[in-house]
Design an enzyme around this catalytic site. Structure first.
Site, PDB file in Angstrom:
ATOM      1  N   CYS A   1       0.981  -1.524   0.206  1.00 48.36           N
ATOM      2  CA  CYS A   1      -0.124   0.161  -0.131  1.00 48.36           C
ATOM      3  C   CYS A   1       0.443   1.070   0.076  1.00 48.36           C
ATOM      4  O   CYS A   1       0.343   1.716  -0.482  1.00 48.36           O
ATOM      5  CB  CYS A   1      -1.232  -0.092   0.886  1.00 48.36           C
ATOM      6  SG  CYS A   1      -0.355  -0.224   2.760  1.00 48.36           S
TER       7      CYS A   1
ATOM      8  N   LYS B   1      -6.165  -9.318  11.612  1.00 42.36           N
ATOM      9  CA  LYS B   1      -5.785  -7.530  11.013  1.00 42.36           C
ATOM     10  C   LYS B   1      -7.090  -7.087  10.344  1.00 42.36           C
ATOM     11  O   LYS B   1      -7.505  -7.202   9.757  1.00 42.36           O
ATOM     12  CB  LYS B   1      -4.439  -7.095  10.445  1.00 42.36           C
ATOM     13  CG  LYS B   1      -4.511  -6.064   9.930  1.00 42.36           C
ATOM     14  CD  LYS B   1      -3.257  -5.492   8.954  1.00 42.36           C
ATOM     15  CE  LYS B   1      -3.393  -3.859   8.526  1.00 42.36           C
ATOM     16  NZ  LYS B   1      -2.231  -3.456   6.907  1.00 42.36           N
TER      17      LYS B   1
ATOM     18  N   LYS C   1      -3.808  -7.122  15.565  1.00 39.09           N
ATOM     19  CA  LYS C   1      -4.032  -5.924  15.454  1.00 39.09           C
ATOM     20  C   LYS C   1      -5.654  -4.845  15.091  1.00 39.09           C
ATOM     21  O   LYS C   1      -5.966  -5.596  13.914  1.00 39.09           O
ATOM     22  CB  LYS C   1      -2.875  -5.801  14.447  1.00 39.09           C
ATOM     23  CG  LYS C   1      -3.089  -3.735  14.034  1.00 39.09           C
ATOM     24  CD  LYS C   1      -2.106  -4.697  12.535  1.00 39.09           C
ATOM     25  CE  LYS C   1      -2.122  -2.556  11.783  1.00 39.09           C
ATOM     26  NZ  LYS C   1      -1.399  -2.570  11.063  1.00 39.09           N
TER      27      LYS C   1
END
Ligand code: PBG
Length: 332
Positions: free
Chosen positions: A122, A195, A248
Site C-alpha cells: 500500500c 488484522k 492488530k
C-alpha cells in the site's frame, strides 16, 4: 476465601507489596519500535498526528536509533515511503528500494538490532491498496507473487524478520516458499494474522502516505465484529508457516489477543497502532489525562491480555519510564 478473613487490600498497602504480587510486568525486551523511512539526506519531518515520530531519511534514522538501542529495545519495524508509486508497487521489491537500502545501512551500524520489515504494497502503489487491482478490487492471487518478491528482497538486503500486513489469503505460504527457494529458510515470518479493517490506522496513513485512493480495505482486512474468524485467520497463518502471529489493533481487540493466546502457543505480538497512540497523546496535550500513566496502563493491559511482544510508538518513552528515567512517574 472471603471477607473478613480475606482482605485483598492487605497486599496493596505499599508499592513494595504491590510489586511482590504483581502478575505481569513490562519488559523493554518485549518492545518493537516502528519507524518510517523515506529517501533523502538529513530528513526529519514531523508526523503531526503522531507527536515524537518523524519521516526519516536513512541517515537520520541511524541517529534516531542510538537511544532505543542503548536502552535495549531489541527490534524495530520499518515502513518505507518511496519516491515513486505505480500500480504494481515496483519500488517495494526494487533492489535499491528505500527499505532495501535502509536495512543494509541499519544492519551495518547496529548488527545486533533485529530489523523487521513491513511487507505490504500500500505504501508503494499509486492507488494506495495493498495489492494489484483488477476490476476495481485487489486481486488476491496476482498479489501473492509480488509480496513474495518483496519479502525475499527485504531478506536479501539483511532484514531479520519479514512481517506481511496485507491480509491476502495464502500470503504466508507464498512468502515462506519463496524465502526457502531463495535459500532464506532461516528468516522468520511475523504475520499480521488477525488484522482488522480499523479506523485506528488513521494517523499511520498520514505517516506512510498510504491512504487508499478509492474505496477502503474492507474487502481484505477483517470485520471488527468478528472474533471466531480471527481464530480461523490465525490458524491458517500458523499452518502456512508463520513463526510469530499478530493481532492488530491492540486496545480495542484485547479479547482477540486473549482468545488467540489461549488457542495457539506461538509467540504472539500485538500492534498498539497509530490511532491508539494519537488518542493518548492528544488527550495528554490537552491535559485531560496523564499521558505517561495512561500509556503504561495501556501497555500493561496488552501484556495482561496475553501478548508476548508489543509493537508500539510508545516503546521508547515506556523504556525510559521502566528504566527510571521519567520524572512524571517518580514515586511520590
Ligand atoms: C500497511 C499497514 C498499515 C498499518 C501497518 N501496516 C495500514 C493499513 O493497513 O491501512 C497500520 C499501523 C498503524 O496504524 O500504526 N498495510
Amino acid at each position: 476465601m472471603r471477607f473478613p478473613e480475606y482482605r485483598p487490600r492487605r497486599l496493596r498497602k505499599s508499592e513494595a507489596l504491590r510489586s511482590m504480587v504483581r502478575e505481569v510486568r513490562l519488559d523493554v525486551n518485549d518492545f518493537i519500535l516502528p519507524f518510517f523511512v523515506r529517501p533523502g539526506g538529513k530528513v526529519k519531518k514531523p508526523i503531526l498526528s503522531m507527536p515524537g515520530h518523524f519521516q526519516l531519511s536513512p541517515d537520520a534514522l541511524l541517529a534516531e536509533l542510538e537511544e532505543p538501542v542503548a536502552r535495549g529495545i531489541p527490534a524495530i519495524l520499518l515502513f518505507g515511503i518511496p519516491d515513486k508509486k505505480d500500480p504494481v508497487g515496483s519500488e517495494a521489491y526494487a533492489k535499491d528500494g528505500i527499505i532495501q537500502k535502509t536495512v543494509a545501512k541499519v544492519k551495518k551500524a547496529y548488527p545486533d538490532l533485529v530489523v523487521i520489515t513491513d511487507v505490504c504494497l500500500c505504501e508503494y502503489t499509486d492507488h494506495g491498496h495493498c495489492g494489484v487491482i483488477h476490476d476495481g478490487d485487489v486481486d488476491n492471487d496476482a498479489t501473492l507473487e509480488l509480496l513474495a518478491r518483496m519479502a525475499v528482497s527485504h531478506a536479501r538486503a539483511g532484514a531479520d524478520i519479514v512481517a506481511p500486513s496485507d491480509m491476502m489469503d495464502g500470503r504466508v505460504a507464498a512468502i515462506r516458499e519463496a524465502l526457502d527457494e531463495a535459500g532464506l529458510d532461516h528468516i522468520p515470518i511475523m504475520s499480521y494474522a488477525a488484522k482488522y479493517a480499523s479506523a485506528f490506522y488513521g494517523p499511520f496513513r498520514e505517516a506512510a502516505e498510504s491512504p487508499p485512493q478509492f474505496g477502503d480495505r474492507r474487502s481484505y482486512q477483517m470485520d471488527p465484529a468478528n472474533s471466531d474468524e480471527a481464530l480461523r485467520e490465525v490458524g491458517l497463518d500458523v499452518e502456512e508457516g508463520a513463526d510469530i502471529i499478530m493481532v492488530k489493533p491492540a486496545l480495542p481487540y484485547l479479547d482477540i489477543i486473549w482468545r488467540v493466546r489461549n488457542a495457539f502457543d506461538l509467540p504472539l505480538a500485538a500492534y498498539n497502532v497509530s490511532g491508539e497512540f494519537a488518542m493518548i497523546k492528544a488527550a495528554a496535550q490537552n491535559r485531560w489525562i496523564e499521558g505517561d500513566r495512561c500509556m503504561m496502563e495501556a501497555l500493561i493491559a496488552i501484556r495482561r491480555a496475553g501478548a508476548d511482544l508489543i509493537i508500539s510508538y510508545h516503546a521508547l518513552e515506556a523504556a525510559r519510564i521502566l528504566q527510571g528515567d521519567a520524572p512524571s512517574l517518580r514515586k511520590k
